[in-house]
Structures are given as structure tokens and as C-alpha cells.
Design a protein around this motif. Sequence first.
Motif, PDB file in Angstrom:
ATOM      1  N   LEU A 190      42.934  10.468  44.222  1.00 39.89           N
ATOM      2  CA  LEU A 190      43.562  10.758  42.949  1.00 39.89           C
ATOM      3  C   LEU A 190      43.108  12.113  42.409  1.00 39.89           C
ATOM      4  O   LEU A 190      43.921  12.893  41.897  1.00 39.89           O
ATOM      5  N   ALA A 191      41.817  12.398  42.513  1.00 41.71           N
ATOM      6  CA  ALA A 191      41.323  13.704  42.065  1.00 41.71           C
ATOM      7  C   ALA A 191      42.006  14.832  42.835  1.00 41.71           C
ATOM      8  O   ALA A 191      42.346  15.878  42.258  1.00 41.71           O
ATOM      9  N   GLY A 192      42.219  14.621  44.127  1.00 37.90           N
ATOM     10  CA  GLY A 192      42.929  15.618  44.923  1.00 37.90           C
ATOM     11  C   GLY A 192      44.371  15.784  44.471  1.00 37.90           C
ATOM     12  O   GLY A 192      44.908  16.900  44.447  1.00 37.90           O
TER      13      GLY A 192
ATOM     14  N   TYR B  54      38.805  13.871  31.860  1.00 40.30           N
ATOM     15  CA  TYR B  54      38.848  12.428  32.105  1.00 40.30           C
ATOM     16  C   TYR B  54      37.571  11.786  31.602  1.00 40.30           C
ATOM     17  O   TYR B  54      36.536  12.444  31.440  1.00 40.30           O
ATOM     18  N   THR B  55      37.649  10.486  31.335  1.00 39.65           N
ATOM     19  CA  THR B  55      36.474   9.731  30.910  1.00 39.65           C
ATOM     20  C   THR B  55      36.284   8.534  31.827  1.00 39.65           C
ATOM     21  O   THR B  55      37.258   7.956  32.326  1.00 39.65           O
ATOM     22  N   VAL B  56      35.023   8.177  32.044  1.00 43.01           N
ATOM     23  CA  VAL B  56      34.696   7.032  32.900  1.00 43.01           C
ATOM     24  C   VAL B  56      33.449   6.340  32.376  1.00 43.01           C
ATOM     25  O   VAL B  56      32.559   6.974  31.821  1.00 43.01           O
ATOM     26  N   ARG B  57      33.407   5.036  32.551  1.00 39.84           N
ATOM     27  CA  ARG B  57      32.154   4.314  32.337  1.00 39.84           C
ATOM     28  C   ARG B  57      31.235   4.607  33.522  1.00 39.84           C
ATOM     29  O   ARG B  57      31.704   4.809  34.645  1.00 39.84           O
ATOM     30  N   HIS B  58      29.934   4.656  33.253  1.00 34.80           N
ATOM     31  CA  HIS B  58      29.013   5.067  34.313  1.00 34.80           C
ATOM     32  C   HIS B  58      27.932   4.012  34.557  1.00 34.80           C
ATOM     33  O   HIS B  58      27.901   2.956  33.905  1.00 34.80           O
ATOM     34  N   THR B  59      27.067   4.295  35.505  1.00 32.36           N
ATOM     35  CA  THR B  59      26.090   3.298  35.936  1.00 32.36           C
ATOM     36  C   THR B  59      24.975   3.070  34.921  1.00 32.36           C
ATOM     37  O   THR B  59      24.136   2.192  35.126  1.00 32.36           O
TER      38      THR B  59
ATOM     39  N   PRO C  45      28.512   6.641  39.443  1.00 31.33           N
ATOM     40  CA  PRO C  45      27.223   7.327  39.514  1.00 31.33           C
ATOM     41  C   PRO C  45      27.469   8.825  39.326  1.00 31.33           C
ATOM     42  O   PRO C  45      28.590   9.319  39.574  1.00 31.33           O
ATOM     43  N   ARG C  46      26.459   9.562  38.903  1.00 33.81           N
ATOM     44  CA  ARG C  46      26.655  11.002  38.664  1.00 33.81           C
ATOM     45  C   ARG C  46      27.072  11.730  39.940  1.00 33.81           C
ATOM     46  O   ARG C  46      27.835  12.698  39.890  1.00 33.81           O
ATOM     47  N   GLU C  47      26.590  11.270  41.080  1.00 34.02           N
ATOM     48  CA  GLU C  47      26.943  11.952  42.323  1.00 34.02           C
ATOM     49  C   GLU C  47      28.442  11.913  42.588  1.00 34.02           C
ATOM     50  O   GLU C  47      28.999  12.842  43.195  1.00 34.02           O
ATOM     51  N   LEU C  48      29.133  10.872  42.119  1.00 33.25           N
ATOM     52  CA  LEU C  48      30.575  10.808  42.310  1.00 33.25           C
ATOM     53  C   LEU C  48      31.270  11.844  41.434  1.00 33.25           C
ATOM     54  O   LEU C  48      32.220  12.504  41.875  1.00 33.25           O
ATOM     55  N   VAL C  49      30.817  12.003  40.205  1.00 34.41           N
ATOM     56  CA  VAL C  49      31.372  13.048  39.334  1.00 34.41           C
ATOM     57  C   VAL C  49      31.225  14.410  39.997  1.00 34.41           C
ATOM     58  O   VAL C  49      32.169  15.210  40.044  1.00 34.41           O
ATOM     59  N   ASP C  50      30.029  14.688  40.524  1.00 34.08           N
ATOM     60  CA  ASP C  50      29.782  15.985  41.155  1.00 34.08           C
ATOM     61  C   ASP C  50      30.635  16.165  42.407  1.00 34.08           C
ATOM     62  O   ASP C  50      31.128  17.272  42.672  1.00 34.08           O
TER      63      ASP C  50
ATOM     64  N   TRP D  37      36.248  22.755  42.099  1.00 39.07           N
ATOM     65  CA  TRP D  37      36.703  22.965  40.736  1.00 39.07           C
ATOM     66  C   TRP D  37      35.657  23.787  39.978  1.00 39.07           C
ATOM     67  O   TRP D  37      34.532  23.977  40.453  1.00 39.07           O
ATOM     68  N   GLU D  38      35.968  24.180  38.784  1.00 34.89           N
ATOM     69  CA  GLU D  38      34.983  24.692  37.840  1.00 34.89           C
ATOM     70  C   GLU D  38      34.606  23.528  36.925  1.00 34.89           C
ATOM     71  O   GLU D  38      35.407  23.093  36.106  1.00 34.89           O
ATOM     72  N   LEU D  39      33.401  22.990  37.118  1.00 33.19           N
ATOM     73  CA  LEU D  39      32.931  21.881  36.287  1.00 33.19           C
ATOM     74  C   LEU D  39      32.383  22.460  34.991  1.00 33.19           C
ATOM     75  O   LEU D  39      31.344  23.112  34.975  1.00 33.19           O
ATOM     76  N   ARG D  40      33.091  22.214  33.906  1.00 34.72           N
ATOM     77  CA  ARG D  40      32.759  22.860  32.642  1.00 34.72           C
ATOM     78  C   ARG D  40      31.826  22.029  31.769  1.00 34.72           C
ATOM     79  O   ARG D  40      31.014  22.572  31.017  1.00 34.72           O
ATOM     80  N   GLU D  41      31.944  20.695  31.845  1.00 33.98           N
ATOM     81  CA  GLU D  41      31.092  19.861  30.992  1.00 33.98           C
ATOM     82  C   GLU D  41      31.105  18.423  31.475  1.00 33.98           C
ATOM     83  O   GLU D  41      32.142  17.923  31.921  1.00 33.98           O
ATOM     84  N   VAL D  42      29.941  17.774  31.395  1.00 31.37           N
ATOM     85  CA  VAL D  42      29.838  16.328  31.535  1.00 31.37           C
ATOM     86  C   VAL D  42      29.130  15.845  30.271  1.00 31.37           C
ATOM     87  O   VAL D  42      27.924  16.046  30.105  1.00 31.37           O
ATOM     88  N   HIS D  43      29.903  15.244  29.380  1.00 34.45           N
ATOM     89  CA  HIS D  43      29.400  14.874  28.060  1.00 34.45           C
ATOM     90  C   HIS D  43      29.250  13.360  27.959  1.00 34.45           C
ATOM     91  O   HIS D  43      30.207  12.609  28.183  1.00 34.45           O
ATOM     92  N   ALA D  44      28.055  12.890  27.636  1.00 33.17           N
ATOM     93  CA  ALA D  44      27.806  11.456  27.483  1.00 33.17           C
ATOM     94  C   ALA D  44      28.169  11.011  26.072  1.00 33.17           C
ATOM     95  O   ALA D  44      27.860  11.687  25.080  1.00 33.17           O
ATOM     96  N   PHE D  45      28.847   9.861  25.970  1.00 36.78           N
ATOM     97  CA  PHE D  45      29.171   9.312  24.654  1.00 36.78           C
ATOM     98  C   PHE D  45      29.297   7.797  24.753  1.00 36.78           C
ATOM     99  O   PHE D  45      29.277   7.227  25.852  1.00 36.78           O
ATOM    100  N   GLU D  46      29.400   7.152  23.601  1.00 36.60           N
ATOM    101  CA  GLU D  46      29.532   5.699  23.549  1.00 36.60           C
ATOM    102  C   GLU D  46      30.798   5.330  22.807  1.00 36.60           C
ATOM    103  O   GLU D  46      31.268   6.075  21.943  1.00 36.60           O
ATOM    104  N   GLU D  47      31.354   4.161  23.155  1.00 38.54           N
ATOM    105  CA  GLU D  47      32.602   3.718  22.546  1.00 38.54           C
ATOM    106  C   GLU D  47      32.615   2.197  22.497  1.00 38.54           C
ATOM    107  O   GLU D  47      32.176   1.535  23.434  1.00 38.54           O
TER     108      GLU D  47
END
Length: 219
Positions: free
Chosen positions: A130-132, A146-151, A178-183, A189-199
Motif C-alpha cells: 500500500l505504501a508503494g 498517515y496515523t497508526v497505533r503503535h507497539t 513497531p518503529r522499524e516498520l515506519v522507517d 521518501w523524505e521522512l519529515r516527522e513522526v509525532h506521538a499523540f493520544e486519542e
Amino acid sequence: MTQDAPRAHWQRIYQENPGMYGEEPSAPARYAAGVFAAAGARDVLELGAGHGRDALYFAGRGFAVRAADFSTVALGQLAARAEAAGLAGRVTTAVVDVREPLPFASGSADAVFAHMLMCMDLSTRHIEELAGEVRRVLRPGGTFVYTVRHTGDPHYGTGVARGDDIHEHGGFAVHFFPRELVDRLAEGWELREVHAFEEGELPRRLWRVTMSVPAASAG
């Protein structure tokens, strides 16, 4: 689980709970609209648009929006709301299963947005594919938020373990990143930000990821 089981699940959810996420846009959509506008984007493809709270927000901000989801029930609700809000001319809908190639032309979108779609009941292989596909659809310089729940989420490691970092609670399965999947998804790509938040009430713990397709080299 069959290919059609998740679709049937969401068809039923939206049928029984019309407008289940309310009318207010999500915080990630508000953020994304600012990022997209700053980048000069004119159109937005939203994957997993549901009944349209974020798609209609983007349209209200002046973007042309393609709202994609595999629930025809949700897209019907979205189209009706767009019509009622006078935004039907800015919003088109498409029935899309993200486990398959996206039915959009290469380089046809300025921006792509997906709130908690990437962490649905998708295998790592489907997520990588999908990312491709998102990269293929984006124009050079285009932005993906995009946003994802993480480990680090409280639900990770609980409920029914399905393998591949997928855990199920009450019939709802989540692929915790896991963070390794995000990376890995950001390679090339140009990875501009990985921002942690709660919802939410648990609360759910998520990452909001912003990355862009490198602009084509001059000459």
C-alpha cells in the motif's frame, strides 16, 4: 478470515452506527490540511474515508477530495453529507480495497491522507504494498500523512494474538506498528516527522507520520 470478512464487518458497523465518528474533523486532519496547503496541494486522496468527517473538512478548506473506502454504506453517508453541506462538487467517492492496487493513475494526487487505515487488519506485506501504491499515485513532491497505533499502545500484546503484530479485541483487529516498520515504509521518501499523540478514552497511542515524495531532479 476471508477477504470479505473485514468489508462485511465495516458495512454492518456503519449501517448500525451512521455518523459514528461525529461531524468534527480529527486532529490529524486539521494538521494535514495545513501541511497540504503549505505545500501548494490542490487535491487530496483520503484512504479509509469512512462517513466523511475528514473528507468534508478537506473539501471545506478548498481541496478537491477523492474519498476512498471499501464500505459502500459509509460512502453513501459521506455523499449525502457532502450534498447537504453544498460540497458535492468538491468530493468524489470511490469503493477501494487497499489490499489491492489503488485504482488511480500514477502521479494523480498532490496529497494522501489516511487516519488509522494503515493499522487496520492488514498484513505487513499488504502495508508495504500500500505504501508503494501511495507513492505511485502521488506526484513528485507530494505529501502523505498517515496515523497508526503503535507497539506502545495499551492494547498491544493483549486480546487474541493473530501474529504479525496484529491483535484482536471484540472482533476488531489492529496491526500495531513497531518503529522499524515506519522507517522501512519511509525508505526512498523524505521522512519529515513522526509525532506521538493520544486519542480516545483508553487512550489509544498513535504516531502521526508525515513524509513526502522527493521532488524530481531538475534537468
